[in-house]
Each structure stands twice: as C-alpha cells, then as structure tokens.
Design a protein around this motif. Structure first.
Motif, PDB file in Angstrom:
ATOM      1  N   GLN A 139       1.033  -1.554   0.107  1.00 44.00           N
ATOM      2  CA  GLN A 139       0.125   0.322  -0.006  1.00 44.00           C
ATOM      3  C   GLN A 139       0.623   1.152   0.099  1.00 44.00           C
ATOM      4  N   GLY A 140       2.424   0.702  -0.470  1.00 43.95           N
ATOM      5  CA  GLY A 140       3.351   2.277  -0.034  1.00 43.95           C
ATOM      6  C   GLY A 140       3.614   2.170   1.490  1.00 43.95           C
ATOM      7  N   GLN A 141       3.063   2.196   2.146  1.00 43.02           N
ATOM      8  CA  GLN A 141       3.234   2.648   4.128  1.00 43.02           C
ATOM      9  C   GLN A 141       4.153   1.842   4.209  1.00 43.02           C
ATOM     10  N   TYR A 142       4.960   2.134   3.273  1.00 42.62           N
ATOM     11  CA  TYR A 142       6.822   1.303   4.085  1.00 42.62           C
ATOM     12  C   TYR A 142       7.742   1.199   5.114  1.00 42.62           C
ATOM     13  N   VAL A 143       7.480   2.598   6.112  1.00 44.55           N
ATOM     14  CA  VAL A 143       8.162   2.323   7.506  1.00 44.55           C
ATOM     15  C   VAL A 143       6.893   1.367   8.494  1.00 44.55           C
ATOM     16  N   ASP A 144       5.687   1.831   7.960  1.00 45.71           N
ATOM     17  CA  ASP A 144       4.488   1.058   8.876  1.00 45.71           C
ATOM     18  C   ASP A 144       5.209  -0.830   8.336  1.00 45.71           C
ATOM     19  N   GLY A 145       4.612  -1.410   7.481  1.00 47.92           N
ATOM     20  CA  GLY A 145       5.325  -1.868   6.953  1.00 47.92           C
ATOM     21  C   GLY A 145       6.581  -2.828   7.357  1.00 47.92           C
ATOM     22  N   LEU A 146       7.214  -1.706   7.143  1.00 51.46           N
ATOM     23  CA  LEU A 146       8.884  -2.641   7.626  1.00 51.46           C
ATOM     24  C   LEU A 146       8.960  -3.092   8.787  1.00 51.46           C
ATOM     25  N   ASP A 147       8.525  -2.002   9.843  1.00 51.56           N
ATOM     26  CA  ASP A 147       8.467  -2.154  11.288  1.00 51.56           C
ATOM     27  C   ASP A 147       7.743  -3.915  11.168  1.00 51.56           C
ATOM     28  N   ASN A 148       6.347  -3.984  11.019  1.00 53.70           N
ATOM     29  CA  ASN A 148       5.698  -4.844  11.021  1.00 53.70           C
ATOM     30  C   ASN A 148       6.368  -6.561  10.341  1.00 53.70           C
TER      31      ASN A 148
END
Length: 282
Positions: free
Chosen positions: A116-125
C-alpha cells in the motif's frame, strides 16, 4: 480445549481450500473443452467449499473470540479468497492486539502495508515478525522480496547505498534458502535474486550465483525446472566471463529441450570474442 479447537478449525480450513482449488482446476479444464455448464458447476462447488471454511471460522470465533490464531487465519481467508481486504487486515490487527507474539499476523500486515506504499509501518511489522521467528524461511523470503522489489523506497528509508541494500536483501534470501533447503521455490529464488544486482549497478558474486543454481537443480521437480537451472547457470557464467562453462550449461539445457532458441543464442554469443559479445536474452 480452545487450542485444540483452533488447530482443528485450521485443518478444516486447509482441507476445504484444497477442495476448492481442485474444483477450480476442473472448472478450468471444462472451460478449455467448451463445457460452460460443467465449468459453472465447478466454480459454484469451489465457492461452496470456501464458504464452509468461512462459516467454520465465524462459528469458532463466536465461541472463542479471544483466540488470536483463529483471527489471523480467518483474516487470511477473507483477504486471499474473498477479496475482503479491509476485513482481513482488521482480523490481523485483532490477532496482534490479542497476542503480540502472533508473528504470522505481523508478517501478513507488513506485506500488505508495503504494497500500500506504507513502507515505514510495513517494514516495522516485517521486522517484528522476524524478531519473533528469525529462522522462518517465509518471513525471510518476504523481506528480501520487499527490499528488491521496492529498492528505491527502501534505500531512502534505511539511508542505504545500493550495495548495502543488495547485501541486506541477499543475506535474508540466502537465509531463507538455508532454513528451507528442500524447498525448490525458495532455493531457486535466492539464485534468481543475484540478477537484480544489475538493476542496482552492483557487482555480485557470480560464482556464488552459479553454486546457488546448482543447489536449485538438485531440487528441480520436473524437466522444465531443471532446464531453467541449467540456462540460468549459463547466464551466470557468461556474466562471470567463463564462456566454456557457459557452453557446457547450454549443452545440458539443450539435452532437456533440444532446439531451444534462447539456449542456442546464449551458447553462440559465449563463443564470440570478448570484445564483440552482447547481453544474452533474459
């Protein structure tokens, strides 16, 4: 027994998803034969199988609303099979809320957020999933793919150079293959990822890449996969400026698929003087 119930519901889910897949394949075959009615019936059968799995989760969650594992797998079913993405994501978040050690839910959510382009939160998860299960080959595969598929964004967020990003991605990819040494898809993916270096302007270890394709070949499940391992190893040796090894790989590939234009072309350009060689077809 709540834990036993969760295990049985998951087994029930997997059974009916498998039956749905079988019906889907039959529908495809009927469609190719022009049997529209037969294809329609098989599609309806597949949908009915998936509905049974869904109803099982919904019934179980009414009885065990605090069972995080069930929320995660229910979310996967909704997301992957019913295209109800928002509901699926909500179930993954619920699983994490109930049990912060639900690594699979973190992994699922991380992939979704990155897409979804939410890379910061995605990488954190994704990092949280790996922190909980550092040797999980699927999680390692996923983070390697995210790094290589979205390299520009990842480099910006991590403040990495292209070389640093490639090394991090390949470290994860190599570990994925190492922790699943009998899985062709993961082992061959590691070998394939060496080629991404060219997009990044990085020079990889081509001999390591050739070794990786050799490891993948031992796991090939059919002649097509064996052919691909020989052809790709040939491409690797070509890039390593080893024309003799390139030709040998092409010869092995041609034994499996005589007359392959791609293998013939690679073999021919490997024979050319170094100064006139061109890039082989991918």
């Amino acid at each position: 027994d709540e834990a036993a119930a969760a295990g049985k519901i998951r087994a029930y889910d997997r059974l009916h998803q498998a039956l749905a897949d079988m019906a889907g394949k039959r529908a495809g075959l009927f469609g190719k034969e022009g049997n529209k009615e037969g294809s329609k019936k098989e599609i309806e059968r597949a949908n009915a199988e998936l509905l049974l799995a869904r109803q099982a989760y919904e019934s179980a969650l009414q009885r065990y609303p605090g069972q995080a594992v069930l929320h995660n797998y229910y979310g996967e079913l909704l997301f992957d099979r019913f295209d109800e993405q928002e509901k699926g994501v909500a179930e993954w978040r619920k699983a994490i809320e109930l049990d912060p050690r639900q690594s699979r839910a973190f992994n699922n959510l991380g992939i979704y957020l990155c897409h979804q382009g939410q890379y910061v939160d995605g990488l954190d998860n994704l990092d949280k999933a790996l922190l909980l299960e550092p040797e999980n080959p699927d999680y390692l595969y996923n983070i390697a793919q995210i790094y290589l598929a979205h390299w520009a964004k990842i480099m910006s967020i991590k403040k990495w150079t292209a070389d640093e990003l490639f090394k991090a991605a390949m470290k994860a990819s190599e570990a994925s293959a190492r922790f699943a040494p009998t899985e062709y898809d993961l082992v061959s993916d590691y070998a394939l990822n060496f080629f991404v270096a060219e997009q990044l302007g990085v020079t990889p270890d081509w001999e390591a890449a050739a070794s990786a394709w050799g490891a993948a070949r031992k796991l090939a499940r059919n002649p097509e996969e064996e052919f691909n391992t020989w052809l790709n190893e040939g491409r690797v040796w070509y890039r390593a400026d080893k024309p003799d090894k390139t030709e040998k790989c092409c010869d092995e590939a041609l034994k499996i698929r005589p007359g392959s234009m791609v293998a013939e072309e690679l073999k021919n350009i490997a024979r050319e003087p170094k100064t006139t060689r061109k890039s082989p077809a991918k």
